[in-house]
Design a protein around this motif. Structure first.
Motif, PDB file in Angstrom:
ATOM      1  N   MET A 118      60.310 -23.306 -22.338  1.00  0.00           N
ATOM      2  CA  MET A 118      61.412 -22.268 -22.876  1.00  0.00           C
ATOM      3  C   MET A 118      62.905 -23.032 -22.553  1.00  0.00           C
ATOM      4  SD  MET A 118      60.154 -19.438 -23.626  1.00  0.00           S
ATOM      5  CE  MET A 118      61.682 -18.541 -23.526  1.00  0.00           C
ATOM      6  N   ARG A 119      62.946 -23.982 -21.484  1.00  0.00           N
ATOM      7  CA  ARG A 119      64.381 -24.702 -21.431  1.00  0.00           C
ATOM      8  C   ARG A 119      64.592 -25.761 -22.464  1.00  0.00           C
ATOM      9  NH1 ARG A 119      67.695 -25.429 -16.955  1.00  0.00           N
ATOM     10  NH2 ARG A 119      66.188 -24.154 -15.670  1.00  0.00           N
ATOM     11  N   TYR A 120      63.380 -26.466 -22.751  1.00  0.00           N
ATOM     12  CA  TYR A 120      63.766 -27.998 -23.537  1.00  0.00           C
ATOM     13  C   TYR A 120      63.374 -27.689 -25.044  1.00  0.00           C
ATOM     14  CZ  TYR A 120      64.745 -29.865 -19.087  1.00  0.00           C
ATOM     15  OH  TYR A 120      65.192 -30.194 -17.914  1.00  0.00           O
ATOM     16  N   ILE A 121      62.389 -26.629 -25.320  1.00  0.00           N
ATOM     17  CA  ILE A 121      62.275 -26.626 -26.738  1.00  0.00           C
ATOM     18  C   ILE A 121      62.671 -25.471 -27.293  1.00  0.00           C
ATOM     19  CG2 ILE A 121      60.100 -26.142 -28.441  1.00  0.00           C
ATOM     20  CD1 ILE A 121      58.236 -27.745 -26.287  1.00  0.00           C
ATOM     21  N   LEU A 122      62.876 -24.280 -26.634  1.00  0.00           N
ATOM     22  CA  LEU A 122      63.728 -23.117 -26.986  1.00  0.00           C
ATOM     23  C   LEU A 122      65.082 -22.913 -26.610  1.00  0.00           C
ATOM     24  CD1 LEU A 122      60.349 -20.764 -26.836  1.00  0.00           C
ATOM     25  CD2 LEU A 122      61.404 -21.951 -28.866  1.00  0.00           C
ATOM     26  N   SER A 123      65.443 -23.790 -25.876  1.00  0.00           N
ATOM     27  CA  SER A 123      66.759 -23.643 -24.965  1.00  0.00           C
ATOM     28  C   SER A 123      67.173 -22.246 -24.401  1.00  0.00           C
ATOM     29  CB  SER A 123      67.823 -24.224 -26.120  1.00  0.00           C
ATOM     30  OG  SER A 123      67.743 -25.214 -26.437  1.00  0.00           O
ATOM     31  N   ALA A 124      66.016 -21.595 -24.046  1.00  0.00           N
ATOM     32  CA  ALA A 124      66.033 -20.349 -23.281  1.00  0.00           C
ATOM     33  C   ALA A 124      65.438 -20.528 -21.926  1.00  0.00           C
ATOM     34  CB  ALA A 124      65.967 -19.312 -24.332  1.00  0.00           C
ATOM     35  N   PRO A 125      66.100 -21.156 -20.941  1.00  0.00           N
ATOM     36  CA  PRO A 125      65.184 -21.296 -19.563  1.00  0.00           C
ATOM     37  C   PRO A 125      65.032 -19.805 -18.924  1.00  0.00           C
ATOM     38  CG  PRO A 125      67.542 -21.837 -19.477  1.00  0.00           C
ATOM     39  CD  PRO A 125      67.357 -21.726 -20.886  1.00  0.00           C
ATOM     40  N   LEU A 126      64.004 -19.679 -18.392  1.00  0.00           N
ATOM     41  CA  LEU A 126      63.452 -18.362 -17.883  1.00  0.00           C
ATOM     42  C   LEU A 126      64.401 -17.990 -16.425  1.00  0.00           C
ATOM     43  CD1 LEU A 126      59.759 -18.923 -17.984  1.00  0.00           C
ATOM     44  CD2 LEU A 126      61.265 -17.296 -19.446  1.00  0.00           C
ATOM     45  N   GLY A 127      64.767 -19.076 -15.731  1.00  0.00           N
ATOM     46  CA  GLY A 127      65.730 -18.838 -14.663  1.00  0.00           C
ATOM     47  C   GLY A 127      65.046 -18.547 -13.273  1.00  0.00           C
ATOM     48  N   TRP A 128      63.773 -17.654 -13.344  1.00  0.00           N
ATOM     49  CA  TRP A 128      63.288 -17.403 -12.229  1.00  0.00           C
ATOM     50  C   TRP A 128      62.235 -18.310 -11.543  1.00  0.00           C
ATOM     51  CZ3 TRP A 128      58.241 -16.729 -12.817  1.00  0.00           C
ATOM     52  CH2 TRP A 128      57.852 -16.334 -14.474  1.00  0.00           C
ATOM     53  N   THR A 129      61.832 -19.308 -12.529  1.00  0.00           N
ATOM     54  CA  THR A 129      60.538 -19.981 -12.055  1.00  0.00           C
ATOM     55  C   THR A 129      60.625 -20.936 -11.141  1.00  0.00           C
ATOM     56  OG1 THR A 129      61.284 -21.400 -13.735  1.00  0.00           O
ATOM     57  CG2 THR A 129      59.770 -19.745 -14.653  1.00  0.00           C
ATOM     58  N   VAL A 130      61.712 -21.351 -10.677  1.00  0.00           N
ATOM     59  CA  VAL A 130      61.859 -22.411  -9.692  1.00  0.00           C
ATOM     60  C   VAL A 130      61.677 -21.641  -8.214  1.00  0.00           C
ATOM     61  CG1 VAL A 130      63.429 -23.922  -8.407  1.00  0.00           C
ATOM     62  CG2 VAL A 130      63.014 -24.276 -11.010  1.00  0.00           C
ATOM     63  N   GLY A 131      62.582 -20.663  -8.270  1.00  0.00           N
ATOM     64  CA  GLY A 131      62.459 -19.639  -6.859  1.00  0.00           C
ATOM     65  C   GLY A 131      61.078 -19.137  -6.717  1.00  0.00           C
ATOM     66  N   PHE A 132      60.308 -18.753  -7.827  1.00  0.00           N
ATOM     67  CA  PHE A 132      58.874 -18.334  -7.727  1.00  0.00           C
ATOM     68  C   PHE A 132      57.957 -19.308  -7.166  1.00  0.00           C
ATOM     69  CE2 PHE A 132      54.788 -16.860  -9.682  1.00  0.00           C
ATOM     70  CZ  PHE A 132      54.385 -15.880  -8.939  1.00  0.00           C
ATOM     71  N   VAL A 133      58.132 -20.549  -7.955  1.00  0.00           N
ATOM     72  CA  VAL A 133      57.237 -21.773  -7.549  1.00  0.00           C
ATOM     73  C   VAL A 133      57.373 -22.110  -5.956  1.00  0.00           C
ATOM     74  CG1 VAL A 133      56.783 -24.099  -7.684  1.00  0.00           C
ATOM     75  CG2 VAL A 133      56.796 -22.588  -9.899  1.00  0.00           C
ATOM     76  N   GLN A 134      58.793 -22.178  -5.519  1.00  0.00           N
ATOM     77  CA  GLN A 134      59.161 -22.732  -4.339  1.00  0.00           C
ATOM     78  C   GLN A 134      58.889 -21.538  -3.170  1.00  0.00           C
ATOM     79  OE1 GLN A 134      62.913 -24.327  -4.248  1.00  0.00           O
ATOM     80  NE2 GLN A 134      63.881 -22.278  -3.605  1.00  0.00           N
ATOM     81  N   ASP A 135      59.131 -20.348  -3.514  1.00  0.00           N
ATOM     82  CA  ASP A 135      59.116 -19.390  -2.464  1.00  0.00           C
ATOM     83  C   ASP A 135      57.766 -18.736  -2.198  1.00  0.00           C
ATOM     84  OD1 ASP A 135      62.136 -19.782  -1.792  1.00  0.00           O
ATOM     85  OD2 ASP A 135      62.691 -18.022  -3.172  1.00  0.00           O
ATOM     86  N   TYR A 136      56.868 -18.637  -3.434  1.00  0.00           N
ATOM     87  CA  TYR A 136      55.568 -17.995  -3.385  1.00  0.00           C
ATOM     88  C   TYR A 136      54.544 -19.015  -3.666  1.00  0.00           C
ATOM     89  CZ  TYR A 136      57.892 -13.695  -3.084  1.00  0.00           C
ATOM     90  OH  TYR A 136      59.036 -12.668  -2.988  1.00  0.00           O
ATOM     91  N   LEU A 137      54.374 -19.568  -4.646  1.00  0.00           N
ATOM     92  CA  LEU A 137      53.360 -20.418  -5.037  1.00  0.00           C
ATOM     93  C   LEU A 137      53.064 -21.708  -4.118  1.00  0.00           C
ATOM     94  CD1 LEU A 137      53.483 -20.026  -9.074  1.00  0.00           C
ATOM     95  CD2 LEU A 137      52.055 -18.719  -7.486  1.00  0.00           C
ATOM     96  N   MET A 138      54.285 -22.603  -3.802  1.00  0.00           N
ATOM     97  CA  MET A 138      53.968 -23.664  -3.303  1.00  0.00           C
ATOM     98  C   MET A 138      53.332 -23.277  -1.803  1.00  0.00           C
ATOM     99  SD  MET A 138      56.872 -26.313  -4.395  1.00  0.00           S
ATOM    100  CE  MET A 138      56.187 -27.652  -3.432  1.00  0.00           C
ATOM    101  N   VAL A 139      54.144 -22.302  -1.205  1.00  0.00           N
ATOM    102  CA  VAL A 139      53.869 -21.750   0.304  1.00  0.00           C
ATOM    103  C   VAL A 139      52.413 -20.969   0.255  1.00  0.00           C
ATOM    104  CG1 VAL A 139      54.368 -20.078   1.932  1.00  0.00           C
ATOM    105  CG2 VAL A 139      56.311 -21.086   0.597  1.00  0.00           C
TER     106      VAL A 139
END
Length: 179
Positions: A42-63
């Protein structure tokens, strides 16, 4: 464990819970991969970053990956160990080192468990949700904190069972037999 030694009902229950949590941790790891690939596309090919992914990964998935996999990793020996000194000990020294390590681990993770319960309960009681603009996801904060006491609680059960086995199980019998 010899053929005559059947695992206790508690041992089977702990193992079942560990396996279920390890499966959830593996699913969280897979989800982390998919979410990050989607973000890159989304970010590098479509130039439309999702925005929520970093927070979801760091707050939920990594934990979730870390804490839900703790007890399974301990049980299967998948954790990092430095056994240079341990391997050079006799049965009595190995038993003592294993028991000391497990007791110290129990004490440490009991503190982490207590802090996790307090933090989760506090967030639950307050109905804490990130302020608008304060987080990528406006989900209740306790939903990410709950992985800490859940994973540590199961690890504490595993450590307690292991400590009990050290005191009365095959390792103790081998020591008393002189092997």
């Amino acid at each position: 464990m010899t053929e005559n030694e059947a695992p206790s009902r508690a041992e089977r229950a702990i193992t079942g819970i560990e396996n279920a949590l390890a499966t959830l941790a593996a699913l969280a790891l897979g989800a982390m991969l998919l979410v990050m690939v989607a973000e890159v596309v989304m970010r590098y090919i479509l130039s439309a970053p999702l925005g929520w992914t970093v927070g979801f990964v760091q707050d939920y998935l990594m934990v979730a990956v870390f804490f839900l996999g703790l007890s399974y990793s301990y049980r299967t020996g998948a954790h990092v160990t430095i056994d240079f000194v341990y391997r050079r000990q006799g049965p009595r020294g190995r038993l003592a080192m294993a028991l000391i390590g497990d007791v110290l681990s129990f004490a440490l993770f009991a503190l982490v468990f207590a802090a996790g319960v307090a933090t989760t309960a506090h967030a639950w009681t307050l109905g804490e949700i990130p302020a608008p603009g304060g987080g990528a996801l406006s989900w209740p904060v306790w939903t990410s904190h709950v992985f800490v006491p859940l994973g540590c609680g199961v690890l504490l059960l595993r450590l307690a069972a292991t400590i009990a086995a050290h005191r009365s199980g095959p390792a103790r019998a081998d020591l008393e037999a002189g092997t």
